[in-house]
Design a protein around this motif. Structure first.
Motif, short mmCIF file in Angstrom:
data_model
loop_
_atom_site.label_atom_id
_atom_site.label_comp_id
_atom_site.label_asym_id
_atom_site.label_seq_id
_atom_site.Cartn_x
_atom_site.Cartn_y
_atom_site.Cartn_z
N VAL A 93 0.82 -1.21 0.00
CA VAL A 93 0.00 0.00 0.00
C VAL A 93 0.86 1.26 0.00
CG1 VAL A 93 -1.97 -1.11 1.09
CG2 VAL A 93 -0.18 -0.08 2.53
N GLU A 94 2.18 1.08 0.00
CA GLU A 94 3.13 2.19 -0.04
C GLU A 94 4.43 1.66 -0.60
OE1 GLU A 94 3.60 3.48 3.98
OE2 GLU A 94 4.41 1.57 4.66
N PRO A 95 5.39 2.54 -0.89
CA PRO A 95 6.66 2.03 -1.43
C PRO A 95 7.25 0.92 -0.56
CG PRO A 95 6.58 4.40 -1.67
CD PRO A 95 5.36 4.01 -0.87
N TYR A 96 7.58 -0.19 -1.21
CA TYR A 96 8.13 -1.36 -0.51
C TYR A 96 9.64 -1.27 -0.58
CZ TYR A 96 8.55 -6.26 0.93
OH TYR A 96 8.84 -7.40 1.61
N THR A 97 10.27 -1.21 0.58
CA THR A 97 11.70 -0.89 0.61
C THR A 97 12.61 -2.10 0.72
OG1 THR A 97 11.59 -0.56 3.02
CG2 THR A 97 11.25 1.38 1.62
N ASP A 98 12.08 -3.26 1.06
CA ASP A 98 12.94 -4.42 1.27
C ASP A 98 13.13 -5.17 -0.05
OD1 ASP A 98 14.57 -6.12 2.62
OD2 ASP A 98 12.97 -7.26 3.59
N LEU A 99 13.69 -4.47 -1.02
CA LEU A 99 13.95 -5.04 -2.33
C LEU A 99 15.11 -4.31 -2.98
CD1 LEU A 99 12.78 -2.84 -4.61
CD2 LEU A 99 10.61 -3.80 -3.93
N GLY A 100 15.66 -4.93 -4.03
CA GLY A 100 16.65 -4.27 -4.87
C GLY A 100 16.04 -4.06 -6.25
N PHE A 101 16.27 -2.89 -6.84
CA PHE A 101 15.69 -2.55 -8.14
C PHE A 101 16.84 -2.23 -9.09
CE2 PHE A 101 11.22 -0.99 -9.32
CZ PHE A 101 11.37 -1.37 -10.65
N VAL A 102 16.89 -2.94 -10.21
CA VAL A 102 17.92 -2.70 -11.22
C VAL A 102 17.23 -2.31 -12.51
CG1 VAL A 102 19.91 -3.65 -12.45
CG2 VAL A 102 19.38 -4.46 -10.14
N PHE A 103 17.65 -1.17 -13.09
CA PHE A 103 17.01 -0.62 -14.27
C PHE A 103 17.88 -0.83 -15.50
CE2 PHE A 103 15.64 1.70 -10.55
CZ PHE A 103 14.26 1.76 -10.68
N GLN A 104 17.33 -0.51 -16.67
CA GLN A 104 18.11 -0.60 -17.91
C GLN A 104 19.29 0.36 -17.86
OE1 GLN A 104 15.90 -0.35 -21.54
NE2 GLN A 104 17.70 -0.21 -22.83
N SER A 105 19.06 1.57 -17.38
CA SER A 105 20.15 2.52 -17.14
C SER A 105 20.73 2.24 -15.76
CB SER A 105 19.63 3.95 -17.22
OG SER A 105 20.63 4.87 -16.83
N ASP A 106 22.05 2.25 -15.65
CA ASP A 106 22.67 1.90 -14.37
C ASP A 106 22.45 2.95 -13.29
OD1 ASP A 106 24.99 3.88 -14.58
OD2 ASP A 106 25.37 2.66 -16.35
N LEU A 107 22.18 4.21 -13.69
CA LEU A 107 21.87 5.29 -12.74
C LEU A 107 22.98 5.51 -11.71
CD1 LEU A 107 18.07 4.53 -12.07
CD2 LEU A 107 19.07 6.12 -13.73
#
Length: 277
Positions: A93-107
């Motif tokens: 119901v809100e941003p879930y913080t216990d994860l890792g997010f990897v995008f196409q751009s390395d950022l």
């Protein structure tokens, strides 16, 4: 679980990965965006999906079918229009913080060193960077970047930069990784190596992975299951168990079972008009 013929016309059942415990539960999920002109665009419609703890699941589909939107919904960065998502039994119901997010751009941040970029989650969460320095170095060494800790992002190749981004996502040891076309900008050879590296990391850590790609072969190589999406509004056309033994090396691309699964998925996209003969 699907069974597919082997080269000797025998069937081989491959034990599925992960546990039988559902970790990500997606039920009757819809997402509609409303433009400035007031026109509604349905991105996702009627999605039902359970992902087991420790499972590697890949979503493959055409551009605009809602793959990235689904990852944002799982992460709690967007709110569902209908339906819901649970992670570990808890509603998102809100941003879930216990994860890792990897995008196409390395950022990566150009003014921070490689180690500084890996430690960025500590900065964002107000954690002691020194306490996580050893973990950062171990991760960098595990992906072949030992000796590059003090380099800046502009001194790295595209594959090296994406390895740093992966280390950053793993720093705080989250149980889940969301990966949005992370290898799409890499050259073909680097992309294949990154697939092998990611498989090695997954075997070692047993993270629950939800991976998005446009590449059918990449999806089959990496996954326990492949989710085939329809064009917008995105819905699930099929879910395929990838019954190919692990660990897999790149030679698996040449096996009859691998090419058969890739062909089956390609035929689905041809039937949907995504790929034209």
């Amino acid at each position: 679980m699907l069974q597919r013929p082997s080269a000797g016309d025998e069937t081989v059942a491959i034990p599925r990965a992960g546990t039988d415990e559902s970790f990500i539960e997606i039920a009757a999920l819809n997402k509609t965006f409303v433009g400035q002109d007031g026109e509604a665009v349905v991105a996702l419609e009627g999605l039902d999906l359970n992902v087991r703890r420790g499972e590697f699941v890949t979503i493959v589909g055409p551009s605009g079918c809602g793959k990235s939107t689904l990852l944002s919904l799982v992460a709690g960065l967007l709110e569902a229009t209908k339906g819901g998502i649970r992670i570990g039994g808890t509603p998102v119901v809100e941003p879930y913080t216990d994860l890792g997010f990897v995008f196409q751009s390395d950022l990566l941040l150009d003014w921070r060193t490689v180690t500084g970029n890996v430690l960025l989650p500590c900065v964002m969460r107000g954690l002691d960077q020194a306490a996580h320095l050893g973990r950062a170095r171990e991760l960098l060494a595990s992906v072949g970047l030992e000796g590059f800790e003090g380099k800046r992002p502009f001194e790295l190749s595209g594959g090296m930069r994406q390895r740093v981004a992966l280390c950053r996502a793993l720093l705080l040891d989250p149980p889940m990784l969301l990966m949005d076309e992370p290898f799409g900008a890499l050259d073909a050879l680097t992309r294949e190596q990154m697939q092998v590296d990611l498989q090695t990391i997954w075997h070692r850590t047993q993270k629950t992975v939800l991976f998005v790609t446009h590449s059918i072969s990449e999806a089959v190589f990496l996954s326990d299951r492949v989710i085939v999406m329809t064009p917008r509004p995105g819905a699930i056309r099929a879910i395929l168990d990838i019954d190919i033994e692990r660990p897999r090396d790149l030679n698996v691309h040449d096996t009859p079972r691998f090419t058969g699964i890739v062909h089956e998925i390609r035929l689905m996209f041809q039937e949907m008009g995504v790929i034209h003969r």
